[in-house]
Each structure stands twice: as C-alpha cells, then as structure tokens.
Design a protein around this motif. Structure first.
Motif, PDB file in Angstrom:
ATOM      1  N   SER A  86      39.239  45.481  45.012  1.00 27.52           N
ATOM      2  CA  SER A  86      39.476  45.845  46.481  1.00 27.52           C
ATOM      3  C   SER A  86      38.851  47.217  46.923  1.00 27.52           C
ATOM      4  O   SER A  86      39.196  48.244  46.224  1.00 27.52           O
ATOM      5  CB  SER A  86      41.087  46.018  46.643  1.00 27.52           C
ATOM      6  OG  SER A  86      41.247  46.439  47.829  1.00 27.52           O
ATOM      7  N   PRO A  87      38.180  47.048  47.961  1.00 25.73           N
ATOM      8  CA  PRO A  87      37.650  48.409  48.618  1.00 25.73           C
ATOM      9  C   PRO A  87      38.892  49.432  49.267  1.00 25.73           C
ATOM     10  O   PRO A  87      38.678  50.248  49.517  1.00 25.73           O
ATOM     11  CB  PRO A  87      36.694  47.928  49.617  1.00 25.73           C
ATOM     12  CG  PRO A  87      37.065  46.413  50.038  1.00 25.73           C
ATOM     13  CD  PRO A  87      37.792  45.869  48.655  1.00 25.73           C
ATOM     14  N   LEU A  88      39.777  48.739  49.370  1.00 25.74           N
ATOM     15  CA  LEU A  88      41.064  49.463  50.083  1.00 25.74           C
ATOM     16  C   LEU A  88      41.946  49.999  48.987  1.00 25.74           C
ATOM     17  O   LEU A  88      42.451  51.071  49.185  1.00 25.74           O
ATOM     18  CB  LEU A  88      41.918  48.194  50.767  1.00 25.74           C
ATOM     19  CG  LEU A  88      43.248  49.189  51.493  1.00 25.74           C
ATOM     20  CD1 LEU A  88      42.822  50.100  52.590  1.00 25.74           C
ATOM     21  CD2 LEU A  88      44.128  47.949  52.148  1.00 25.74           C
ATOM     22  N   THR A  89      42.100  49.481  47.648  1.00 27.25           N
ATOM     23  CA  THR A  89      43.168  49.900  46.592  1.00 27.25           C
ATOM     24  C   THR A  89      42.268  50.549  45.523  1.00 27.25           C
ATOM     25  O   THR A  89      42.775  51.233  44.625  1.00 27.25           O
ATOM     26  CB  THR A  89      44.015  49.086  46.314  1.00 27.25           C
ATOM     27  OG1 THR A  89      43.281  47.900  45.374  1.00 27.25           O
ATOM     28  CG2 THR A  89      44.735  48.248  47.468  1.00 27.25           C
ATOM     29  N   GLY A  90      41.027  50.109  45.398  1.00 25.92           N
ATOM     30  CA  GLY A  90      40.218  50.319  44.004  1.00 25.92           C
ATOM     31  C   GLY A  90      40.644  49.580  42.864  1.00 25.92           C
ATOM     32  O   GLY A  90      40.347  49.779  41.801  1.00 25.92           O
ATOM     33  N   LEU A  91      41.507  48.579  43.174  1.00 24.47           N
ATOM     34  CA  LEU A  91      42.161  47.800  42.020  1.00 24.47           C
ATOM     35  C   LEU A  91      42.047  46.482  42.304  1.00 24.47           C
ATOM     36  O   LEU A  91      41.270  46.034  43.240  1.00 24.47           O
ATOM     37  CB  LEU A  91      43.791  48.081  41.918  1.00 24.47           C
ATOM     38  CG  LEU A  91      44.040  49.528  41.783  1.00 24.47           C
ATOM     39  CD1 LEU A  91      45.536  49.726  41.872  1.00 24.47           C
ATOM     40  CD2 LEU A  91      43.449  49.945  40.257  1.00 24.47           C
ATOM     41  N   LEU A  92      42.484  45.552  41.488  1.00 25.60           N
ATOM     42  CA  LEU A  92      42.338  43.899  41.728  1.00 25.60           C
ATOM     43  C   LEU A  92      42.887  43.681  42.843  1.00 25.60           C
ATOM     44  O   LEU A  92      44.114  43.893  43.151  1.00 25.60           O
ATOM     45  CB  LEU A  92      42.819  43.174  40.406  1.00 25.60           C
ATOM     46  CG  LEU A  92      42.565  41.742  40.257  1.00 25.60           C
ATOM     47  CD1 LEU A  92      41.265  41.506  39.999  1.00 25.60           C
ATOM     48  CD2 LEU A  92      43.742  41.166  39.173  1.00 25.60           C
ATOM     49  N   THR A  93      42.223  42.854  43.509  1.00 20.71           N
ATOM     50  CA  THR A  93      42.933  41.932  44.932  1.00 20.71           C
ATOM     51  C   THR A  93      42.764  40.757  44.672  1.00 20.71           C
ATOM     52  O   THR A  93      41.661  40.214  44.097  1.00 20.71           O
ATOM     53  CB  THR A  93      42.586  42.761  46.179  1.00 20.71           C
ATOM     54  OG1 THR A  93      43.566  42.181  47.117  1.00 20.71           O
ATOM     55  CG2 THR A  93      41.166  42.082  46.615  1.00 20.71           C
ATOM     56  N   ASP A  94      43.597  39.798  45.202  1.00 19.98           N
ATOM     57  CA  ASP A  94      43.273  38.319  45.304  1.00 19.98           C
ATOM     58  C   ASP A  94      44.070  37.717  46.708  1.00 19.98           C
ATOM     59  O   ASP A  94      44.792  38.468  47.307  1.00 19.98           O
ATOM     60  CB  ASP A  94      43.802  37.463  44.170  1.00 19.98           C
ATOM     61  CG  ASP A  94      45.323  37.684  43.869  1.00 19.98           C
ATOM     62  OD1 ASP A  94      46.256  37.102  44.803  1.00 19.98           O
ATOM     63  OD2 ASP A  94      45.860  38.605  43.012  1.00 19.98           O
ATOM     64  N   ALA A  95      43.439  36.829  47.260  1.00 21.09           N
ATOM     65  CA  ALA A  95      43.935  36.287  48.525  1.00 21.09           C
ATOM     66  C   ALA A  95      43.905  34.584  48.231  1.00 21.09           C
ATOM     67  O   ALA A  95      42.887  34.295  47.804  1.00 21.09           O
ATOM     68  CB  ALA A  95      43.358  36.728  49.443  1.00 21.09           C
ATOM     69  N   LEU A  96      44.992  34.082  48.939  1.00 17.04           N
ATOM     70  CA  LEU A  96      45.039  32.616  48.908  1.00 17.04           C
ATOM     71  C   LEU A  96      44.799  32.151  50.179  1.00 17.04           C
ATOM     72  O   LEU A  96      45.284  32.615  51.261  1.00 17.04           O
ATOM     73  CB  LEU A  96      46.402  31.959  48.166  1.00 17.04           C
ATOM     74  CG  LEU A  96      46.383  32.321  46.801  1.00 17.04           C
ATOM     75  CD1 LEU A  96      47.929  31.782  46.306  1.00 17.04           C
ATOM     76  CD2 LEU A  96      45.398  31.913  46.002  1.00 17.04           C
ATOM     77  N   ALA A  97      44.185  30.824  50.180  1.00 16.38           N
ATOM     78  CA  ALA A  97      43.920  30.276  51.604  1.00 16.38           C
ATOM     79  C   ALA A  97      43.913  28.868  51.626  1.00 16.38           C
ATOM     80  O   ALA A  97      43.359  28.208  50.442  1.00 16.38           O
ATOM     81  CB  ALA A  97      42.764  30.706  52.645  1.00 16.38           C
ATOM     82  N   SER A  98      44.237  28.096  52.581  1.00 21.12           N
ATOM     83  CA  SER A  98      44.229  26.513  52.410  1.00 21.12           C
ATOM     84  C   SER A  98      43.264  26.149  53.592  1.00 21.12           C
ATOM     85  O   SER A  98      43.112  26.461  54.842  1.00 21.12           O
ATOM     86  CB  SER A  98      45.500  26.043  52.843  1.00 21.12           C
ATOM     87  OG  SER A  98      46.442  26.443  52.034  1.00 21.12           O
ATOM     88  N   SER A  99      42.531  25.120  53.124  1.00 15.49           N
ATOM     89  CA  SER A  99      41.432  24.629  54.087  1.00 15.49           C
ATOM     90  C   SER A  99      40.561  23.265  53.351  1.00 15.49           C
ATOM     91  O   SER A  99      40.624  23.440  51.993  1.00 15.49           O
ATOM     92  CB  SER A  99      40.587  25.655  54.745  1.00 15.49           C
ATOM     93  OG  SER A  99      39.700  26.032  54.156  1.00 15.49           O
ATOM     94  N   GLN A 100      39.694  22.668  54.164  1.00 13.37           N
ATOM     95  CA  GLN A 100      38.929  21.824  53.520  1.00 13.37           C
ATOM     96  C   GLN A 100      37.787  22.629  52.644  1.00 13.37           C
ATOM     97  O   GLN A 100      37.232  22.070  51.893  1.00 13.37           O
ATOM     98  CB  GLN A 100      38.175  20.994  54.690  1.00 13.37           C
ATOM     99  CG  GLN A 100      39.309  19.760  55.290  1.00 13.37           C
ATOM    100  CD  GLN A 100      39.858  18.908  54.337  1.00 13.37           C
ATOM    101  OE1 GLN A 100      39.209  18.522  53.338  1.00 13.37           O
ATOM    102  NE2 GLN A 100      40.897  18.285  54.758  1.00 13.37           N
ATOM    103  N   PHE A 101      37.505  23.740  52.952  1.00 15.15           N
ATOM    104  CA  PHE A 101      36.840  24.747  52.109  1.00 15.15           C
ATOM    105  C   PHE A 101      37.194  24.344  50.674  1.00 15.15           C
ATOM    106  O   PHE A 101      35.978  24.314  49.840  1.00 15.15           O
ATOM    107  CB  PHE A 101      36.878  26.115  52.369  1.00 15.15           C
ATOM    108  CG  PHE A 101      35.757  26.867  52.001  1.00 15.15           C
ATOM    109  CD1 PHE A 101      34.410  27.209  52.261  1.00 15.15           C
ATOM    110  CD2 PHE A 101      36.238  27.571  50.581  1.00 15.15           C
ATOM    111  CE1 PHE A 101      33.602  27.993  51.651  1.00 15.15           C
ATOM    112  CE2 PHE A 101      35.241  28.220  49.912  1.00 15.15           C
ATOM    113  CZ  PHE A 101      33.853  28.567  50.447  1.00 15.15           C
ATOM    114  N   ALA A 102      38.332  24.459  50.339  1.00 14.69           N
ATOM    115  CA  ALA A 102      38.736  24.588  48.940  1.00 14.69           C
ATOM    116  C   ALA A 102      38.242  23.100  48.068  1.00 14.69           C
ATOM    117  O   ALA A 102      37.659  23.074  47.111  1.00 14.69           O
ATOM    118  CB  ALA A 102      40.358  24.417  48.869  1.00 14.69           C
TER     119      ALA A 102
END
Length: 599
Positions: A86-102
């Motif tokens: 993460s550029p905000l924390t300098g640590l690991l970040t992850d985010a989940l999302a739902s869509s046909q992109f998956a």
C-alpha cells in the motif's frame, strides 16, 4: 491440476508501449495452503515484491487474484482480490470486489494476473488468450472510471470486462480505488499503484473454460446455498442494506462522530436507511452471481441516483458532522467520480476539520457540518491542488506528520489506514481487531464487532474472551477472502469451516476438511504479518490512535467508556500468544517454514 484451477499466475511486465507475459507455475501445495484470493495474493507479494520497495515504483507488483470457486454457480463467488504493497500504509493491502471482471479474468487461463513495470504513456492493458498487450489511452485521461469503462467497451467490444481508475488514481492520491461495474476495490490506495504504472484500465476477456471435480455436487450445493441465502441471516441486507447499521450503532453509542469525539450523532435519523428507503429508495441490485441483493439505490436531488452503504454514509456524514442526505449523497458520488476510498477520504477530512477548529490548519471554511466544505475538500484532494489538497491526498497519518503540533494523536488511523465506522472504546473486541490487523484499521478483515454486539461478552471491558473473538473472526475472514465468498453469507453457515471445506472439495477434488481450512486461515494471517515485518512493521504498530486510549468516551447520563493503553497491550499480548507469535508479534521460524515462501 485440481478442479477450478489452472496452476499458474501470469506475470505481466510493462515497459514502454509493450507488455510481455510470463507464466509463473503455482505448485498445488501453494494453492491448497493459500486457497486463492487474498491468501494467494499474499504469497505472490512475498515472492515478487522487492523487500523495502516503493509501492509506486515500476518494480512494485499489483496482483489481481481469483480462486477455484470463481466461475462456479455458487452464489457470491464472482469475486476477485487485488493485492499490493500500500502507498498509504507502506504495508500489505488487499481489497475484494465483485463483478464479471472476476469470471473473465480467471478465464484468461490464470489464477492470478500480476502487473509490474510502467508504460511510457497512459494506456490500457488487455489480457485474453493471446496474452497481454497495451493500447494507448490518452483520450481517457482525467475521466471517471465509469466513463472510461464505457468508452473502452465501445472501442474494444462488449466481450471485454474492465477494471479502471479515476483521476485520483492517475494523480497518485494515496487512497485511490480501482473500479469496475460501479463497484470498487477500495482500501489502501490500489488505484494509485495502477496509476503509477500509467495504466488507466485493465481489460480481460474469457478465452477458455475450467471444470470442477464434481459437477453434480457443485450444482446441488449451489441450489442449497442459494435457498439459504434468502433466509433470515441475510434479511437485513436485502431489506435495507448495510445502511441499516446506522441507527442501530447510534443507539448503542458506537457511531463515530466528528472525528471520534463522540459516538452518537444528532442527525443520524436524517441519514438512516429506514428514512431514506421510504423517501428516496428507487431500486435494489445485486453483484454478479449473487442472490442476496444488498445494494440499495437512492434518488439524488436534481436527478440521478446513488448507491449508498453504511461506511460511505458514516465517513461522509457523522464523522464529518454532516447530516443533510443530499450533501452526503453528493459527496459519495464525488468519491466515485474521482475514484477515492470514502472511508479514508472522510477520515482525513474529519481530521482536517478538527485541525481547523484547533487553529492548526488555516482553512477557516473547512468546518464540521458543512456539506459544501466537504465537497470542496474532496475536489481539492482529487486534483491534488497545492496546499490543502496535496496535504490531504496522502491520508491523515502523513498529513499529521506534516502539520505536527500533536495532531497525530487524533488522526483516525491504524498503520496509516483510516478507521471504519466502529467506535473502539465501546467495542473492545473490535478495538483489538483493528489494532492488530495487517491491513490497518479494517472491519472486513476482522469482524470482531459481531462478538461485541452479540451480548455474549462485555463490549466495554476487553479481556481474554475478546482476544478469542478477534482471532476467530479474523480466521473466518481469511478463509472467506481467499476462497472467495461474500461476508454477507457468513450467517447462513451453521458449521462454517466444515461447510466451506465441503464446497472446496466439490470444486477442487481435494479431500479438504475443517482442520485443514483452520490451518490455512492461520497460515494466511501469519503470511500477512510476516510480509509486514519484512517491510518494517513492529509491535508498536499494533495499537490505536492515542485519543482512543487516553480520552474516555462520553455515553450520556454520566456514563463513560474507556480503553486504556495497558488493557489494549494486554489483549495484544494475548493475541500474539493465541497466534503462536513471539513477544514482539513476529512469526516464529517454525511457522515461517510452513508458509512455503520459497516454493
């Protein structure tokens, strides 16, 4: 290879006007131990992210990660994880999302797509059966993600699915999002990472199919899970959506207000789902492959509509003292257009409003309760205008370091990530979950507030039971975020780890059981912590803002809620013991060997 999986990630190196893909074989041991999604993404960061690297440097990897369940008929399984430093924390970040992109992304024939490098001009990246390629996208510069999606679909065809950034991502706002189909991979600045690669959008198109081990069994399980998803465990989400939490949290003094100076908000009723549903509700919608339908759409003043959830209403409403729903709706829409995380935006602006009150920032127009000021601040952040916009575009921790004068004590963040809408002093299992979480202040990777609000423990007096609750909810989240299933399904499983293991076995053919999934959860949590330790995190980061630990929360009628630094430290120590960590919160050498980081 097991059912539902391809056994490889595609590492895409971007340079100049070209993109080259190199398959990275994924050992079945790694896939089984990390499951997919956030778990597999964490392993990939260990493998591919340069230690100590700048999150916005070309070498920094950004991974779109799928799972064995993606593309099956199991409800809520059309989800993907985005993982990076993460550029905000300098640590690991992850985010989940739902869509046909998956689904389309997985059916490129890969369990993950990992981007490295930087294009020499603003571009879109296309990935299908022919591999990756770049196309120039100068005409998309400065557009909201939704407009960019529309244009690239017109240009390349409807078979492509798109994840894009808004202008904030292009400008490197440290909490910019990645958006797709009106939904967002929101926290930690993943949009800034993509923008630093000069990529406006990633387009994926299905090129193959993938089978499951037991087709009949998966279909039967899908029918059963779909039927249960219509039951009482999800009724709140169907009927009113997550915004139903607003009045409930206000009633129990856990609705953060005016930068966490209070936990009840006089204007809560104006923003409540119950009120808005009758006056403004126009539609209900679902994510791809979802039978719950938690998305509630409301009409906006002057025309148009807006999807509203608890977290964006909390952050842009009570946290900033704004009670006019039209102002909150407009602010939420502005965040979508700019492509910024509503929680970090609201938290950073609320901190700035308090700084103005204290005379630490000379912007007298920026006041609590002023909806026009809120919108003006969002525009300044999105444009990174010199002065206030540039200051706030880095988030509250960095801004407090620049402003000084003790302002870090009331910056509403943990590890640099702004707090969600849960008051830690009156939810002390959640307080621990927020303090120790790898991503920072996060409600989706630690759902310990459920235990606080269950009535089974004293939410005002944190202790051993709160530690156990924090560990258990974090483990459950780790599995759901890696398999991947929506958290709103969690209440429909009577014996979660056993039932999840059965779903995984039907898809993959593995002889998975509950014990294996519990071990996977602990491994995923340990791998996140090990990454952060590698990047410089220490026990000192597992804490809460000083305000939470020094100032009791007024509850009315002479009552207060307090969380001392000593009580939190005792719970943190208990958490470390429960996780098998050393006294500084580090993963031990024996557990490190189990993580297969060199596999």
């Amino acid at each position: 290879m097991a059912g539902g999986l391809f056994g490889q990630a595609l590492v895409i190196d971007i340079e100049g006007d070209r993109a080259a893909g190199t398959p990275l074989p994924l050992d079945e041991r790694v896939l089984r131990r990390y499951l997919g999604g956030v778990g597999l993404g964490t392993w990939l960061m260990h493998r591919l992210a340069p230690p100590g690297g700048d999150p916005l440097a070309p070498a920094a990897p950004l991974a779109f990660v799928f799972s064995s369940l993606v593309g099956t008929p199991l409800t809520t399984s059309a989800k993907f994880a985005v993982v990076a430093k993460s550029p905000l924390t300098g640590l690991l970040t992850d985010a989940l999302a739902s869509s046909q992109f998956a689904i389309a992304g997985k059916l490129t024939g890969n369990d993950a797509l990992v981007l490295r490098g930087r294009a020499d001009r603003l571009s879109v990246l296309l990935v299908d059966g022919d591999g990756p390629r770049l196309e120039p996208a100068d005409d998309l510069a400065g557009l909201p993600a939704a407009e960019a999606e529309t244009l690239v679909r017109q240009r390349f065809g409807r078979g492509w699915r798109t994840a894009a950034i808004g202008p904030a991502g292009e400008r490197g706002v440290r909490y910019a999002t990645i958006s797709h189909d009106g939904r967002h991979a929101g926290r930690g600045g993943l949009g800034a990472v993509l923008g630093a690669k000069n990529i406006k959008a990633v387009l994926v198109r299905a090129a193959t199919k993938v089978g499951v081990a037991d087709q009949a069994g998966v279909l039967a399980a899908a029918r059963d899970l779909r039927a249960r998803s219509f039951g009482p465990a999800t009724a709140k989400y169907r009927e009113l959506g997550t915004l139903a939490n607003l009045l409930a949290f206000n009633a129990v003094s856990t609705l953060p207000t005016r930068n966490f100076t209070a936990a009840t908000f006089d204007g809560a009723a104006n923003l409540a789902a119950e009120e808005l549903h009758d006056l403004r509700g126009v539609a209900r919608n679902s994510c791809a492959s979802c039978s719950i339908g938690c998305e509630h759409i409301y009409s906006r003043k002057g025309g148009g509509s807006q999807r509203m959830e608890y977290e964006n209403v909390f952050a842009l409403g009570p946290l900033c003292g704004v009670s006019d729903p039209d102002d909150v709706f407009a602010a939420s829409a502005r965040c979508d257009e700019l492509g910024i995380d509503t929680i970090s935006a609201g938290g950073t602006i609320a901190w700035a409003m308090e700084c103005v009150e204290r005379g630490l920032i000379d912007e007298p127009w920026l006041r609590f309760g002023d909806g026009a000021a809120l919108l003006r601040a969002l525009d300044a952040i999105g444009a990174r205008t010199p002065g206030l916009g540039e200051l706030l575009a880095h988030g509250s921790r960095h801004a407090a370091a620049r402003v000084g004068h003790g302002s870090i004590e009331f910056a509403p963040q943990v590890k640099g990530l702004e707090l969600p809408g849960y008051e830690p002093r009156s939810l002390q299992a959640m307080a621990l979950g927020l303090a120790v979480n790898a991503r920072g202040a996060d409600h989706n990777r630690s759902g310990a507030y459920e235990a606080d609000l269950s009535g089974d423990l004293d939410r005002f007096d944190g202790g051993a039971a709160h530690v156990a609750a924090a560990v258990d909810t974090e483990d459950r989240a780790a599995v759901m975020d890696s398999m991947i299933l929506c958290k709103f399904l969690r209440g429909v499983f009577e014996d979660p780890f056993t039932e999840w293991a059965r779903l995984l076995a039907l898809v993959t053919g593995w002889d998975t059981d509950a014990a294996e999934l519990r071990a996977a959860a602990r491994r995923i949590v340990a791998a996140k912590r090990a990454f952060n330790t590698r990047e410089g995190a220490t026990r000192a980061d597992d804490t809460l803002p000083p305000r939470m630990l020094a100032t009791p929360l007024e509850l009315g009628s002479g009552r207060t809620a307090a969380l001392s630094a000593q009580r939190l430290a005792t719970m943190v120590t208990g958490y470390y013991a429960a996780r098998g960590l050393d006294e500084q919160g580090r993963v031990t050498s024996d557990d490190l060997a189990d993580l297969l980081l060199d596999a």
